[in-house]
Design an enzyme around this catalytic site. Structure first.
Site, PDB file in Angstrom:
ATOM      1  N   LYS A   1       9.917  -4.418  14.957  1.00 36.50           N
ATOM      2  CA  LYS A   1      10.217  -3.050  14.521  1.00 36.50           C
ATOM      3  C   LYS A   1      11.198  -2.384  15.497  1.00 36.50           C
ATOM      4  CE  LYS A   1       7.635  -2.513  10.780  1.00 36.50           C
ATOM      5  NZ  LYS A   1       8.146  -2.100   9.462  1.00 36.50           N
TER       6      LYS A   1
ATOM      7  N   THR B   1      -1.916   5.019   8.495  1.00 37.98           N
ATOM      8  CA  THR B   1      -1.996   5.654   7.183  1.00 37.98           C
ATOM      9  C   THR B   1      -3.097   4.972   6.376  1.00 37.98           C
ATOM     10  OG1 THR B   1       0.347   6.184   7.290  1.00 37.98           O
ATOM     11  CG2 THR B   1      -0.626   6.182   5.112  1.00 37.98           C
TER      12      THR B   1
ATOM     13  N   TYR C   1       5.150  -8.002  15.927  1.00 40.22           N
ATOM     14  CA  TYR C   1       5.307  -6.822  15.059  1.00 40.22           C
ATOM     15  C   TYR C   1       6.063  -5.722  15.795  1.00 40.22           C
ATOM     16  CZ  TYR C   1       3.829  -2.936  12.007  1.00 40.22           C
ATOM     17  OH  TYR C   1       3.793  -1.847  11.163  1.00 40.22           O
TER      18      TYR C   1
ATOM     19  N   PHE D   1       0.838  -1.208   0.000  1.00 39.95           N
ATOM     20  CA  PHE D   1       0.000   0.000   0.000  1.00 39.95           C
ATOM     21  C   PHE D   1       0.879   1.267   0.000  1.00 39.95           C
ATOM     22  CE2 PHE D   1      -2.040   2.856   3.340  1.00 39.95           C
ATOM     23  CZ  PHE D   1      -2.640   3.664   2.401  1.00 39.95           C
TER      24      PHE D   1
ATOM     25  N   ASP E   1       9.395  -7.218  -3.766  1.00 39.58           N
ATOM     26  CA  ASP E   1       8.222  -7.616  -2.982  1.00 39.58           C
ATOM     27  C   ASP E   1       7.958  -9.105  -3.178  1.00 39.58           C
ATOM     28  OD1 ASP E   1       5.706  -5.537  -1.911  1.00 39.58           O
ATOM     29  OD2 ASP E   1       5.420  -7.707  -1.904  1.00 39.58           O
TER      30      ASP E   1
ATOM     31  N   LYS F   1      26.830  -2.039   1.139  1.00 42.02           N
ATOM     32  CA  LYS F   1      27.718  -2.437   0.028  1.00 42.02           C
ATOM     33  C   LYS F   1      27.868  -1.322  -1.001  1.00 42.02           C
ATOM     34  CE  LYS F   1      26.308  -7.160   0.004  1.00 42.02           C
ATOM     35  NZ  LYS F   1      25.179  -7.713  -0.695  1.00 42.02           N
TER      36      LYS F   1
ATOM     37  N   TYR G   1      24.081  -0.192  12.793  1.00 40.73           N
ATOM     38  CA  TYR G   1      24.781  -0.094  11.502  1.00 40.73           C
ATOM     39  C   TYR G   1      25.309   1.327  11.294  1.00 40.73           C
ATOM     40  CZ  TYR G   1      24.207  -4.604   9.188  1.00 40.73           C
ATOM     41  OH  TYR G   1      24.326  -5.920   8.819  1.00 40.73           O
TER      42      TYR G   1
ATOM     43  N   LEU H   1      10.480  -1.168   3.552  1.00 41.33           N
ATOM     44  CA  LEU H   1       9.078  -1.172   3.996  1.00 41.33           C
ATOM     45  C   LEU H   1       8.519  -2.581   4.121  1.00 41.33           C
ATOM     46  CD1 LEU H   1       9.476   1.720   2.481  1.00 41.33           C
ATOM     47  CD2 LEU H   1       7.000   1.783   2.567  1.00 41.33           C
TER      48      LEU H   1
HETATM   49  N1  LIG Z   1      -0.102   1.574   6.828  1.00 33.96           N
HETATM   50  C1  LIG Z   1       0.154   1.964   8.053  1.00 33.96           C
HETATM   51  O1  LIG Z   1      -0.732   2.525   8.696  1.00 33.96           O
HETATM   52  C2  LIG Z   1       1.508   1.761   8.679  1.00 33.96           C
HETATM   53  C3  LIG Z   1       1.715   2.267   9.968  1.00 33.96           C
HETATM   54  C4  LIG Z   1       2.966   2.096  10.548  1.00 33.96           C
HETATM   55  C5  LIG Z   1       3.987   1.475   9.868  1.00 33.96           C
HETATM   56  N2  LIG Z   1       3.756   1.006   8.599  1.00 33.96           N
HETATM   57  C6  LIG Z   1       4.871   0.325   7.941  1.00 33.96           C
HETATM   58  O2  LIG Z   1       4.947   0.704   6.590  1.00 33.96           O
HETATM   59  C7  LIG Z   1       5.339  -0.407   5.778  1.00 33.96           C
HETATM   60  C8  LIG Z   1       4.331  -0.611   4.656  1.00 33.96           C
HETATM   61  O3  LIG Z   1       3.051  -0.885   5.216  1.00 33.96           O
HETATM   62  P1  LIG Z   1       1.744  -0.995   4.304  1.00 33.96           P
HETATM   63  O4  LIG Z   1       0.631  -0.430   5.067  1.00 33.96           O
HETATM   64  O5  LIG Z   1       2.042  -0.482   2.958  1.00 33.96           O
HETATM   65  O6  LIG Z   1       1.533  -2.575   4.295  1.00 33.96           O
HETATM   66  P2  LIG Z   1       1.455  -3.586   3.061  1.00 33.96           P
HETATM   67  O7  LIG Z   1       1.177  -4.925   3.652  1.00 33.96           O
HETATM   68  O8  LIG Z   1       0.522  -3.085   2.024  1.00 33.96           O
HETATM   69  O9  LIG Z   1       2.933  -3.519   2.483  1.00 33.96           O
HETATM   70  C9  LIG Z   1       3.992  -4.317   2.945  1.00 33.96           C
HETATM   71  C10 LIG Z   1       4.639  -4.942   1.730  1.00 33.96           C
HETATM   72  O10 LIG Z   1       5.757  -5.721   2.130  1.00 33.96           O
HETATM   73  C11 LIG Z   1       5.744  -6.931   1.381  1.00 33.96           C
HETATM   74  N3  LIG Z   1       6.507  -7.923   2.145  1.00 33.96           N
HETATM   75  C12 LIG Z   1       6.213  -8.429   3.365  1.00 33.96           C
HETATM   76  N4  LIG Z   1       7.164  -9.319   3.737  1.00 33.96           N
HETATM   77  C13 LIG Z   1       8.070  -9.341   2.720  1.00 33.96           C
HETATM   78  C14 LIG Z   1       9.275 -10.060   2.519  1.00 33.96           C
HETATM   79  N5  LIG Z   1       9.724 -10.937   3.436  1.00 33.96           N
HETATM   80  N6  LIG Z   1       9.965  -9.857   1.368  1.00 33.96           N
HETATM   81  C15 LIG Z   1       9.513  -8.967   0.442  1.00 33.96           C
HETATM   82  N7  LIG Z   1       8.375  -8.273   0.585  1.00 33.96           N
HETATM   83  C16 LIG Z   1       7.659  -8.458   1.711  1.00 33.96           C
HETATM   84  C17 LIG Z   1       4.275  -7.268   1.222  1.00 33.96           C
HETATM   85  O11 LIG Z   1       3.992  -8.160   0.173  1.00 33.96           O
HETATM   86  C18 LIG Z   1       3.689  -5.882   0.971  1.00 33.96           C
HETATM   87  O12 LIG Z   1       3.712  -5.554  -0.388  1.00 33.96           O
HETATM   88  C19 LIG Z   1       5.463  -1.608   6.723  1.00 33.96           C
HETATM   89  O13 LIG Z   1       6.808  -1.772   7.074  1.00 33.96           O
HETATM   90  C20 LIG Z   1       4.659  -1.189   7.934  1.00 33.96           C
HETATM   91  O14 LIG Z   1       5.157  -1.792   9.099  1.00 33.96           O
HETATM   92  C21 LIG Z   1       2.550   1.115   8.007  1.00 33.96           C
END
Ligand SMILES: NC(=O)c1ccc[n+]([C@@H]2O[C@H](COP(=O)([O-])OP(=O)(O)OC[C@H]3O[C@@H](n4cnc5c(N)ncnc54)[C@H](O)[C@@H]3O)[C@@H](O)[C@H]2O)c1
Length: 314
Positions: free
Chosen positions: A151, A177, A147, A12, A32, A107, A161, A74
């Site tokens: 994080k 979001t 989760y 998303f 992804d 790298k 790092y 992400l």
């Molecule tokens: N949307 C929110 O409200 C929100 C709030 C706080 C933090 N975040 C962080 O933002 C980031 C994106 O969140 P989002 O809402 O877009 O969720 P989302 O689930 O739509 O996106 C996460 C993406 O990561 C991919 N993914 C998961 N594990 C993977 C892996 N091992 N290898 C490759 N790809 C992988 C998923 O397929 C997905 O496309 C996340 O890290 C989430 O923790 C989001």
């Protein structure tokens, strides 16, 4: 042209971020595994020169050839039902996946690294609103721990790092979001309410609905992330909308914006559900000149319009 690797780029927020980076003349490689993301999220980008999509699980390394100027990490399940269904994968991507993403940046001399962290690092906060200096109140053995702690580990790893290798890292703490691209079955409160309202089903409120949340429209969120990436600031930095609403107020606003006549139904509060969540964004405003611009009604109207047009279920 600088080249960015966005893990979780078909998710998303990731897909909006890829679009924003392309618009700012970054070449973008989205990586992804489609565990929660969808190809449909980046369909419009697939034919755009300078955009590439790689299907890969970042827990097994990130095999990207060529130059890399920034890594934006992400990849992670983000909604409670998704991370509760995949607890070990969530821990893996937050720990091993983060190390692979950091290694990719390391790298490539001078590459920047941005971690998508979360307001969940504050757990059920005892300080309100939450400034970056607050260390949080997380239950390490509660259901959300997979989760939250992943994080927190990712933040610690990023910081280590930076210290050990002198890398240019940034930590963004993203708050709730929403917007077009947030799937109706994602399990977050806004997607639940909008899908229920548009289908004429009851809106399910957990507890008495007096718990508060803040909601940031995705365009604002991505603007904050890009500004942080391009800044010299390290973070952690809250990027979210400080407008605070009770869950009941949100339900009523969704009914109003969609014109739905769905009733509101109350259900028991899940374990460890935070009472309050609201970012203190004074750091982002001061350092990045950033503040959210889209208010809740406008954002809900845009999102419900996207839901009405029909979402690709693939
Ligand atoms: N949307 C929110 O409200 C929100 C709030 C706080 C933090 N975040 C962080 O933002 C980031 C994106 O969140 P989002 O809402 O877009 O969720 P989302 O689930 O739509 O996106 C996460 C993406 O990561 C991919 N993914 C998961 N594990 C993977 C892996 N091992 N290898 C490759 N790809 C992988 C998923 O397929 C997905 O496309 C996340 O890290 C989430 O923790 C989001």
């Amino acid at each position: 042209m600088p080249r960015a690797v966005v893990t979780g780029g078909a998710g998303f927020i990731g897909s909006h971020l890829c679009r924003a980076l392309r618009a700012r003349d970054w070449e973008v490689v989205a990586v992804d595994d489609f565990s929660s993301g969808r190809r449909a999220n980046v369909d419009d980008l697939l034919d755009v020169p300078g955009f590439e999509l790689v299907e890969h699980d970042v827990v097994h390394g990130i095999p990207i050839a060529g130059s890399v100027d920034a890594v934006l990490h992400l990849a992670s399940p983000a909604s409670p039902p998704l991370y509760l269904a995949r607890p070990l994968a969530t821990l893996d991507v937050g720990s091993i996946g983060t190390q692979h993403a950091l290694e990719l940046a390391r790298k490539h001399d001078g590459a920047r690294f941005l971690l998508a962290s979360t307001s969940e690092v504050y757990g059920d906060p005892l300080v309100h609103p939450q400034p970056e200096s607050y260390w949080g109140n997380v239950n390490p053995v509660g259901p959300r721990a997979v989760y939250d702690e992943a994080k927190r580990f990712a933040e610690a790893t990023t910081t280590a790092y930076r210290g050990v290798y002198g890398m240019d890292t940034k930590i963004a703490r993203i708050f709730n979001t929403y917007g077009p691209g947030l799937q109706p079955d994602d399990g977050r409160v806004i997607s639940n309410f909008l899908a229920q309202a548009l289908d004429g089903r009851p809106l399910t409120v957990y507890g008495d609905g007096t718990q508060t949340r803040s909601f940031c429209y995705v365009e604002d969120e991505v603007d904050g992330l890009v500004r942080l990436l391009e800044s010299t600031h390290v973070g952690p930095m809250n990027i979210g909308n400080p407008g605070e609403y009770t869950v009941l107020e949100l339900a009523e606003t969704v009914l109003d914006v969609t014109g739905s006549r769905s009733p509101i139904e109350f259900r028991p509060l899940p374990h460890d559900d935070p009472r309050q969540r609201c970012p203190d964004i004074s750091l982002a405003s001061r350092v990045l000149g950033w503040r959210p611009r889209i208010d809740l009604r406008e954002g809900l109207a845009r999102t419900s319009e996207w839901y009405r047009r029909g979402v690709d279920p693939t």
